[in-house]
Design a protein around this motif. Structure first.
Motif, PDB file in Angstrom:
ATOM      1  N   GLY A 189      -2.156  -4.747  -1.790  1.00  0.00           N
ATOM      2  CA  GLY A 189      -3.289  -4.932  -2.681  1.00  0.00           C
ATOM      3  C   GLY A 189      -2.883  -5.703  -3.921  1.00  0.00           C
ATOM      4  O   GLY A 189      -1.780  -5.529  -4.447  1.00  0.00           O
ATOM      5  N   GLY A 223      -6.911  -1.824  -7.074  1.00  0.00           N
ATOM      6  CA  GLY A 223      -7.601  -0.931  -6.165  1.00  0.00           C
ATOM      7  C   GLY A 223      -7.108   0.493  -6.331  1.00  0.00           C
ATOM      8  O   GLY A 223      -5.911   0.733  -6.515  1.00  0.00           O
ATOM      9  N   ARG A 276      -7.904   3.257   0.093  1.00  0.00           N
ATOM     10  CA  ARG A 276      -8.033   2.463  -1.122  1.00  0.00           C
ATOM     11  C   ARG A 276      -9.500   2.098  -1.261  1.00  0.00           C
ATOM     12  O   ARG A 276     -10.068   1.422  -0.400  1.00  0.00           O
ATOM     13  CB  ARG A 276      -7.173   1.197  -1.079  1.00  0.00           C
ATOM     14  N   GLU A 292      -6.227   4.191  -5.074  1.00  0.00           N
ATOM     15  CA  GLU A 292      -5.777   4.888  -3.871  1.00  0.00           C
ATOM     16  C   GLU A 292      -5.891   6.388  -4.071  1.00  0.00           C
ATOM     17  O   GLU A 292      -5.430   6.917  -5.083  1.00  0.00           O
ATOM     18  CB  GLU A 292      -4.338   4.493  -3.533  1.00  0.00           C
ATOM     19  N   GLY A 340       0.823  -1.208   0.000  1.00  0.00           N
ATOM     20  CA  GLY A 340       0.000   0.000   0.000  1.00  0.00           C
ATOM     21  C   GLY A 340       0.851   1.249   0.000  1.00  0.00           C
ATOM     22  O   GLY A 340       1.940   1.297   0.583  1.00  0.00           O
TER      23      GLY A 340
END
Length: 706
Positions: free
Chosen positions: A508, A536, A552, A538, A491
């Motif tokens: 992710g 995903g 996210r 962010e 992340g």
């Protein structure tokens, strides 16, 4: 800014060694049996690459989109940095690539991660400074997911820098270069074998005085490296390399929108970090690499490799951000005023370490032929920093700079703040189902650990990353493939000003579907691919309190088509072309202003064309031209502001001749011939910044081989 004495001394010693009578008299014979010492590339680019697999593989048979820039191309095109190289691949774009700071890029519209998207000989290194090219044999780019090959990496792909290795024949080469505004560059490249031919060496050294196209973004850079090998037995090869770079340069921050809505009208050389107390960003980086290869027989081999990278940085900036009096957190005032912050972060350190053990072999089971790779890798990265200083000191103006008073403060004590570890087991089997069809099937299991000291945030999770592809190759000059892959990225770190500042989001996964075709048509290498990547999304959610929270949520979906061509159209005309069309889409964020919009800083279409013509009437003379195009980009998540498209034209020439009996290549280059103003980088980071491209610039260089 003077060049440190140690760099001048290293360069002088290298030159003395290069031209000593004993060096020039060294025999080029080589009686020892060498397994693999010199990595070669074709005149029009690399025909093989390791970045898409676990060994050098023919690009024609690789079920992935890969581009390779060889050492010869880097010399011919006066490429001194990855930023220079990126303009020849339409899939690569700047992504918060501020002059004087770390070079940062995106591939296929996804920003690369500085901690794991940049590799040296397959080993992760920090991308938080300019990565030197003087000791690199080639630059490889894998576009798309690299879960099987690298484990944790941004979904756009990875950039791999392949180190120069010792040469069998003596190599003595010097390059000198001068550029507009007074940039001076000098480099030495030495290679060969010792008297005992089992031992080889490659030494590179460089010194550079930096005078940027942006006024005041000046500095210097010094580099030295050595690579050595030992052919212990005909089956056993040991390779060791080390390098060190010190760079000091005043960084040039970007511009924000006027009133948060309008593009500023400024000159490309306008400098915002121009206070009397502005200091250069000081960066030191080093690598120590080791590789041992043993061949059991012609079908089976084992390799153990490791690399330790160290980066140290003192970061200073008179940073422009927002307009407090008009209530703008990001965006300059209507009259061009902007708030200035004294930013100081001293003693930052990053220490990525990588180790990998791997066995490879070929065997058959019935009618099926297998090429098996299996191994284990370990990665650890410790990051150190102190509490930084970020204090407002007043207001300046983009048209009429104002001298302000520095805070005089310094950042706090440095300690370990983040620790990442990754343990991976991986395996891949390339199965020849028949003479024309191959199945590539593999997977990597990654155990990810992350410890955040201050945030008391810990992760310990395992992930499976499968990769499968089918390659149909009816003949040696044609291959069609389809593939499915999963990737993993750590992340991102919550930016300044958010409620969860400096904290990292959990890992992710991303997914990719790709199909492509590669062909060799009369010496012209053609490749085309179509892909879809989802991950995903962010972003900072400003509905979750003052300053927003970094989250996210939802999904970013990038669909695209890539095309490349490289080779000789005639005996005198060389062509290189690259084009990328991208459709980027945000959805499921719960933000009506974002869903359905384009991803910022991603052009729908980019292309670059390079041509080189060998003039038949003048021996050794070659003329070249490069044309680049980038479509418009969204400045923000909500696509309220669009940044215009641009065209660029670069021209050059090279003349190979002989001076005093030594092979010499004289080169000249003019970039941005029409002196066009354009925004080369439109990053959403830190509230959104724009970076102008360079004005018309000139380069002159001479390469002398002794």
């Amino acid at each position: 800014m003077p060049t440190p004495n140690f760099a001048v001394s290293v360069l002088a010693l290298a030159v003395a060694q290069a031209f000593s009578p004993s060096a020039l008299a060294q025999s080029s014979s080589n009686d020892a049996k060498m397994t693999e010492v010199v990595v070669s590339a074709s005149r029009t680019g690399g025909e093989r690459a390791a970045v898409a697999g676990f060994s050098d593989t023919p690009l024609m048979q690789t079920p992935a989109s890969v581009s390779v820039l060889s050492r010869e191309q880097m010399q011919d095109l006066n490429i001194r940095s990855t930023t220079d190289a990126a303009k020849f691949d339409a899939s690569i774009s700047d992504s918060y690539n501020a002059v004087g700071y770390a070079e940062q890029f995106s591939i296929r519209g996804f920003k690369l991660n500085n901690a794991n998207s940049y590799r040296k000989d397959g080993m992760a290194i920090s991308g938080d400074t300019q990565i030197p090219l003087e000791n690199k044999e080639r630059l490889e780019v894998l576009k798309g997911l690299a879960g099987l090959q690298a484990g944790v990496a941004a979904p756009g792909g990875i950039v791999n820098y392949v180190t120069k290795r010792p040469t069998n024949a003596p190599l003595r080469s010097v390059t000198l270069e001068a550029s507009e505004r007074g940039t001076l560059f000098g480099a030495v490249d030495l290679g060969g074998r010792f008297e005992d031919k089992r031992f080889g060496y490659r030494v590179n050294a460089a010194a550079e005085r930096l005078r940027s196209y942006i006024k005041g973004a000046d500095g210097h850079r010094n580099f030295v490296s050595g690579a050595f090998d030992w052919q212990i037995t005909p089956q056993a090869l040991l390779q060791i390399d080390a390098d060190y770079q010190k760079k000091s340069q005043v960084t040039a921050p970007g511009f924000q929108l006027i009133s948060g809505t309008t593009l500023p009208n400024v000159a490309a050389d306008n400098m915002l970090n121009n206070q009397p107390w502005s200091k250069p960003v000081e960066t030191e980086s080093s690598n120590i690499g080791l590789r041992f290869q043993y061949e059991f027989n012609q079908d089976w081999s084992a390799t153990i490799s490791a690399n330790r990278h160290t980066l140290k940085r003192d970061d200073y900036t008179a940073f422009p951000l927002g307009c407090y009096r008009e209530g703008l957190d990001s965006g300059f005032c209507a009259n061009g005023d902007y708030d200035v912050y004294d930013y100081v972060s001293l003693g930052e350190k990053k220490k990525p370490q990588t180790m990998q053990a791997m066995v490879q072999g070929k065997f058959a089971t019935g009618t099926l032929r297998h090429e098996l790779t299996a191994g284990y890798s370990y990665f650890k990265n410790s990051e150190y920093w102190g509490d930084y200083i970020y204090e407002g000191v007043g207001t300046s103006n983009i048209y009429r700079p104002v001298v302000l008073q520095a805070t005089g403060l310094s950042s706090g004590p440095v300690s370990e703040r983040r620790n990442d570890q990754q343990r991976s087991f991986f395996a891949q089997d390339v199965i020849a189902l028949n003479d024309t069809l191959k199945l590539h099937a593999g997977a990597r299991h990654v155990q990810v650990k992350r410890h955040e000291a201050k945030a008391k945030y810990d992760i310990d999770q395992g992930f499976w990353l499968p990769n499968v592809a089918l390659v149909f190759s009816p003949n040696a000059g044609l291959a069609v493939y389809g593939s499915y892959a999963q990737g993993l990225e750590l992340g991102s770190i919550a930016p300044k000003g958010t409620s969860n500042e400096k904290q990292a989001l959990p890992p992710g996964k991303s997914k990719q579907l790709e199909a492509g075709v590669k062909a060799d048509v009369g010496g012209l290498n053609l490749a085309a691919s179509i892909f879809q990547i989802t991950k995903g999304l962010e972003f900072t959610d400003y509905t979750l309190g003052t300053g927003g929270t970094f989250v996210r949520s939802g999904e970013a979906r990038h669909r695209g088509v890539e095309f490349s061509a490289q080779g000789k159209l005639t005996s005198d005309l060389l062509l290189g072309a690259s084009a990328t069309a991208l459709n980027t889409h945000q959805e499921g964020t719960g933000q009506p202003g974002m869903d359905g919009k384009r991803v910022p800083n991603v052009a729908k279409f980019k292309s670059t064309v390079y041509a080189e013509y060998a003039v038949p009437q003048v021996a050794g003379l070659k003329l070249n031209a490069n044309w680049q195009y980038s479509g418009n980009k969204a400045f923000d998540d909500q696509n309220k502001v669009m940044v215009p498209a641009y065209h660029l034209l670069n021209l050059g020439a090279a003349w190979a001749t002989s001076i005093a009996g030594n092979k010499t290549v004289l080169r000249a280059q003019v970039n941005n011939v029409t002196n066009k103003f354009y925004w080369r980088d439109v990053t959403p980071d830190l509230g959104g910044y724009l970076f102008p491209g360079a004005e018309r610039t000139f380069k002159l260089s001479a390469q002398i081989d002794f």
